[in-house]
Design a protein around this motif. Structure first.
Motif, PDB file in Angstrom:
ATOM      1  N   ARG A  47      33.314  45.249  53.043  1.00  0.00           N
ATOM      2  CA  ARG A  47      33.700  45.769  51.726  1.00  0.00           C
ATOM      3  C   ARG A  47      33.474  44.702  50.643  1.00  0.00           C
ATOM      4  O   ARG A  47      33.847  43.544  50.801  1.00  0.00           O
ATOM      5  CB  ARG A  47      35.172  46.170  51.731  1.00  0.00           C
ATOM      6  CG  ARG A  47      35.663  46.761  50.408  1.00  0.00           C
ATOM      7  CD  ARG A  47      37.146  47.077  50.490  1.00  0.00           C
ATOM      8  NE  ARG A  47      37.929  45.855  50.567  1.00  0.00           N
ATOM      9  CZ  ARG A  47      39.174  45.800  51.049  1.00  0.00           C
ATOM     10  NH1 ARG A  47      39.749  46.887  51.521  1.00  0.00           N
ATOM     11  NH2 ARG A  47      39.820  44.648  51.078  1.00  0.00           N
TER      12      ARG A  47
ATOM     13  N   THR B  60      34.415  44.283  46.580  1.00  0.00           N
ATOM     14  CA  THR B  60      35.368  44.910  45.665  1.00  0.00           C
ATOM     15  C   THR B  60      35.349  44.233  44.296  1.00  0.00           C
ATOM     16  O   THR B  60      35.295  43.008  44.187  1.00  0.00           O
ATOM     17  CB  THR B  60      36.800  44.820  46.229  1.00  0.00           C
ATOM     18  OG1 THR B  60      36.833  45.511  47.463  1.00  0.00           O
ATOM     19  CG2 THR B  60      37.815  45.428  45.265  1.00  0.00           C
TER      20      THR B  60
ATOM     21  N   ARG C  84      37.876  44.356  40.801  1.00  0.00           N
ATOM     22  CA  ARG C  84      39.224  44.858  40.518  1.00  0.00           C
ATOM     23  C   ARG C  84      39.662  44.490  39.088  1.00  0.00           C
ATOM     24  O   ARG C  84      39.206  43.498  38.494  1.00  0.00           O
ATOM     25  CB  ARG C  84      40.230  44.315  41.537  1.00  0.00           C
ATOM     26  CG  ARG C  84      40.358  42.811  41.584  1.00  0.00           C
ATOM     27  CD  ARG C  84      41.281  42.360  42.741  1.00  0.00           C
ATOM     28  NE  ARG C  84      40.637  42.462  44.051  1.00  0.00           N
ATOM     29  CZ  ARG C  84      40.923  43.395  44.948  1.00  0.00           C
ATOM     30  NH1 ARG C  84      41.865  44.308  44.667  1.00  0.00           N
ATOM     31  NH2 ARG C  84      40.307  43.431  46.117  1.00  0.00           N
TER      32      ARG C  84
ATOM     33  N   HIS D  33      40.884  49.253  41.677  1.00  0.00           N
ATOM     34  CA  HIS D  33      39.699  48.596  42.204  1.00  0.00           C
ATOM     35  C   HIS D  33      38.596  49.638  42.392  1.00  0.00           C
ATOM     36  O   HIS D  33      38.827  50.842  42.514  1.00  0.00           O
ATOM     37  CB  HIS D  33      40.008  47.908  43.537  1.00  0.00           C
ATOM     38  CG  HIS D  33      40.079  48.862  44.700  1.00  0.00           C
ATOM     39  ND1 HIS D  33      38.981  49.253  45.432  1.00  0.00           N
ATOM     40  CD2 HIS D  33      41.152  49.524  45.244  1.00  0.00           C
ATOM     41  CE1 HIS D  33      39.351  50.093  46.376  1.00  0.00           C
ATOM     42  NE2 HIS D  33      40.663  50.283  46.286  1.00  0.00           N
TER      43      HIS D  33
ATOM     44  N   SER E  68      35.209  49.727  44.976  1.00  0.00           N
ATOM     45  CA  SER E  68      34.622  48.971  46.082  1.00  0.00           C
ATOM     46  C   SER E  68      33.383  49.664  46.619  1.00  0.00           C
ATOM     47  O   SER E  68      33.197  50.874  46.478  1.00  0.00           O
ATOM     48  CB  SER E  68      35.641  48.818  47.219  1.00  0.00           C
ATOM     49  OG  SER E  68      36.807  48.183  46.771  1.00  0.00           O
TER      50      SER E  68
ATOM     51  N   VAL F  86      31.824  50.157  50.317  1.00  0.00           N
ATOM     52  CA  VAL F  86      32.240  50.050  51.714  1.00  0.00           C
ATOM     53  C   VAL F  86      31.060  50.373  52.623  1.00  0.00           C
ATOM     54  O   VAL F  86      30.338  51.358  52.418  1.00  0.00           O
ATOM     55  CB  VAL F  86      33.419  51.008  52.008  1.00  0.00           C
ATOM     56  CG1 VAL F  86      33.775  50.964  53.490  1.00  0.00           C
ATOM     57  CG2 VAL F  86      34.609  50.636  51.141  1.00  0.00           C
TER      58      VAL F  86
ATOM     59  N   ALA G 102      34.387  53.365  47.171  1.00  0.00           N
ATOM     60  CA  ALA G 102      35.810  53.661  47.333  1.00  0.00           C
ATOM     61  C   ALA G 102      36.539  53.267  46.062  1.00  0.00           C
ATOM     62  O   ALA G 102      36.191  52.286  45.392  1.00  0.00           O
ATOM     63  CB  ALA G 102      36.371  52.920  48.532  1.00  0.00           C
TER      64      ALA G 102
ATOM     65  N   TYR H 214      45.775  48.708  44.207  1.00  0.00           N
ATOM     66  CA  TYR H 214      46.180  47.582  45.047  1.00  0.00           C
ATOM     67  C   TYR H 214      47.462  46.984  44.484  1.00  0.00           C
ATOM     68  O   TYR H 214      47.768  47.126  43.290  1.00  0.00           O
ATOM     69  CB  TYR H 214      45.080  46.517  45.136  1.00  0.00           C
ATOM     70  CG  TYR H 214      44.849  45.762  43.841  1.00  0.00           C
ATOM     71  CD1 TYR H 214      45.558  44.596  43.546  1.00  0.00           C
ATOM     72  CD2 TYR H 214      43.912  46.223  42.907  1.00  0.00           C
ATOM     73  CE1 TYR H 214      45.341  43.924  42.366  1.00  0.00           C
ATOM     74  CE2 TYR H 214      43.690  45.553  41.726  1.00  0.00           C
ATOM     75  CZ  TYR H 214      44.409  44.390  41.450  1.00  0.00           C
ATOM     76  OH  TYR H 214      44.209  43.723  40.279  1.00  0.00           O
TER      77      TYR H 214
ATOM     78  N   GLN I 136      45.831  46.995  49.763  1.00  0.00           N
ATOM     79  CA  GLN I 136      44.831  47.762  49.021  1.00  0.00           C
ATOM     80  C   GLN I 136      44.580  49.114  49.687  1.00  0.00           C
ATOM     81  O   GLN I 136      44.514  49.229  50.910  1.00  0.00           O
ATOM     82  CB  GLN I 136      43.511  46.979  48.950  1.00  0.00           C
ATOM     83  CG  GLN I 136      42.407  47.704  48.188  1.00  0.00           C
ATOM     84  CD  GLN I 136      41.258  46.784  47.862  1.00  0.00           C
ATOM     85  OE1 GLN I 136      41.479  45.671  47.394  1.00  0.00           O
ATOM     86  NE2 GLN I 136      40.048  47.244  48.124  1.00  0.00           N
TER      87      GLN I 136
ATOM     88  N   ASP J  32      41.827  52.045  49.957  1.00  0.00           N
ATOM     89  CA  ASP J  32      40.431  52.403  49.734  1.00  0.00           C
ATOM     90  C   ASP J  32      40.285  53.913  49.935  1.00  0.00           C
ATOM     91  O   ASP J  32      40.293  54.408  51.062  1.00  0.00           O
ATOM     92  CB  ASP J  32      39.519  51.673  50.734  1.00  0.00           C
ATOM     93  CG  ASP J  32      39.551  50.176  50.547  1.00  0.00           C
ATOM     94  OD1 ASP J  32      39.959  49.730  49.454  1.00  0.00           O
ATOM     95  OD2 ASP J  32      39.174  49.441  51.482  1.00  0.00           O
TER      96      ASP J  32
ATOM     97  N   THR K 123      40.842  57.698  53.753  1.00  0.00           N
ATOM     98  CA  THR K 123      41.621  56.687  53.035  1.00  0.00           C
ATOM     99  C   THR K 123      41.967  55.574  54.013  1.00  0.00           C
ATOM    100  O   THR K 123      42.519  55.833  55.082  1.00  0.00           O
ATOM    101  CB  THR K 123      42.907  57.276  52.440  1.00  0.00           C
ATOM    102  OG1 THR K 123      42.559  58.327  51.533  1.00  0.00           O
ATOM    103  CG2 THR K 123      43.683  56.215  51.688  1.00  0.00           C
TER     104      THR K 123
END
Length: 506
Positions: free
Chosen positions: A115, A117, A119, A146, A148, A150, A159, A163, A185, A187, A199
């Protein structure tokens, strides 16, 4: 992976319900956190005296961090994680944060969960009343949103989620702090394929070094020397305690002489006057009168001076102190030059009060009375005839000082010295013949005086001849007492009548 990293739909509707609850809870927490950060004001910065500890340190900070990540199940898988955070305080209670990080969680049966990310969130310092800006330890909580990328189960997708974090900072100095945080977090993957509507919930534990950029704002309010002027604007940050300062923080210098008042022993020195290291006007000759008031700035050591710095002693009373008087014995009432010597208007070497021709043209050789043999204008004696220019018509020049031993034709030492100068002048006029006339006073018979005056005129000729003047140019004549120029009834008059005159003949 389903048994290592939670995936909501994989365990049915209950998991989906649980996922929705988490999302709602984190959303509410994030909005609340950001709202508190905006709503809580920072401490006001007074324009007066300010405690540096209350000044907001609103510098951007960058925190490189490394650590590990894992899922929230009991049978945890974990992996490496690292990234960077950028924070900027909005108030004493709240800072915005921007970040980017990378996590790689290994699983035993589903491959790697990789991942990347980005944020956006905030940090809240809830214990600020107990840990102010001066404290080296600062606990915090945080949260935000965030986005991201993935890579999992051979599928790359995006995602989105929330967070939350908790941690603390340990200040090392005004620039560096150690930072430790734990971050939870969510996702939320909304894509097709194996990860559709999945999720995932992960933890990160990270440590890093927080680096503040730029100078600390509170530094401008610090006042190291306690003079009331903050260090940030203090041009003299080492002022001694108790010394009055100006708006720049520098010791006052009321008279502007470059020596501050607390060191200035002469604090009222006039503007522009040069001073010594004590702030007092310079007195170059040490006579007690400073140079800017001293009319005689070169007075020799030990000489008593007046209020103008000039020597008090003036022997001849001509206004020039003896210390500067080149002619300290000038007779009373004689006009003088700047050096205290009698004036010599025509520059012939004979001072005006002795010069019978005070306007001799430049370059002409003169006799001891200051007159040239030709081309000059002699001041008339009382009763003498004058020409149209006011000059004496009689061309005879008295050789003053040419005297003889009593009742003889023997020249005195002074007379010889004067005749030496006459010889030099006659040499300058080789074509001019002269008469040497001898004169006596009225004491004695006319015949005796006539013979005495003749012998004396001859003695003058013979002396000049020995000095190189041709005898053919000189005619000695004795006049005895027949041509007086003063009253023979007085000693002064008789002295005037005993004389030798030189008269040009061509």
């Amino acid at each position: 992976m389903s048994n290592k990293i939670n995936a909501g739909p994989s365990i049915g509707g209950r998991s989906m319900q649980f996922s929705s609850m988490w999302q709602r809870g984190l959303a509410i927490a994030t909005v609340a956190l950001l709202s508190v950060g905006v709503a809580v004001p920072g401490f006001a910065q007074s324009t007066g005296a300010v405690d540096p500890n209350t000044v907001l340190d609103d510098r951007w900070s960058v925190t490189p961090m490394v650590g590990f990540a894992f899922s929230d199940r009991s049978d945890l898988d974990s992996g490496l994680s690292g990234g960077v955070l950028a924070t900027k305080p909005l108030t004493h209670w709240f800072s915005y944060e921007l970040g980017a990080d990378y996590s790689l969680i290994e699983t035993s049966n589903a491959g790697d969960y990789e991942r990347v990310t980005g944020r956006l969130g905030g940090l809240l310092y809830p214990f600020r009343p107990y840990f102010d800006d001066s404290s080296s330890f600062q606990p915090f909580i945080g949260g935000g949103l965030h986005l991201s990328s993935v890579d999992f189960l051979k599928q790359t997708t995006s995602a989105f989620g929330f967070y939350g974090s908790i941690g603390a900072q340990q200040k090392l100095n005004d620039t560096l702090s150690l930072s430790l945080l734990g971050r939870y977090q969510v996702d939320d993957v909304g894509d097709s394929g194996p990860l559709v509507d999945q999720t995932f919930y992960t933890w990160q534990v990270l440590a890093g070094l927080r680096i503040a950029l730029g100078s600390k704002p509170s530094d401008q309010f610090r006042d190291a020397d306690g003079d009331g002027v903050p260090d940030g604007v203090d041009k003299c940050p080492d002022t001694p305690p108790g010394v009055q300062v100006d708006a720049r923080g520098c010791p006052l210098d009321t008279d502007g002489d470059g020596v501050p008042d607390h060191l200035d022993q002469c604090p009222d020195t006039p503007r522009g006057v040069k001073v010594d290291d004590r702030g007092c006007p310079i007195d170059s000759d040490g006579d007690g009168i400073p140079d800017h008031l001293d009319k005689c700035p070169g007075t020799p050591p030990g000489v008593e001076v007046d209020a103008q710095g000039c020597a008090l002693v003036d022997t001849d009373g001509d206004g020039i102190p003896d210390a500067y008087d080149k002619c300290p014995d000038t007779p009373d009432g004689i006009a003088i030059d700047d050096e205290g010597c009698p004036l010599d208007s025509d520059g012939d070497g004979i001072p005006d009060h002795l010069d019978e021709c005070p306007n001799t043209p430049a370059g002409l050789a003169v006799l001891p009375d200051g007159c040239a043999l030709v081309g000059d204008c002699r001041k008339p004696r009382p009763g003498e005839a004058v020409d149209a220019n006011g000059c004496a018509m009689d061309r005879g020049f008295i050789l003053r000082g040419v005297k003889f031993e009593f009742d003889s034709a023997i020249l005195t030492v002074e007379a010889k010295q004067i005749l030496d100068k006459v010889a030099v002048t006659l040499s300058s006029y080789p074509d001019v013949d002269v008469e040497l006339g001898g004169h006596t006073d009225s004491i004695g018979t006319a015949g005796y005086n006539l013979g005495l005056s003749e012998r004396r005129s001859i003695a003058v000729k013979e002396y000049l001849a020995r000095k190189g003047i041709s005898g053919e140019r000189m005619t000695p004549v004795g006049y005895g007492l027949t041509v007086p120029i003063a009253d023979n009834g007085t000693a002064e008059g008789r002295e005037e009548n005993r004389r030798v005159e030189l008269t040009p003949q061509n």
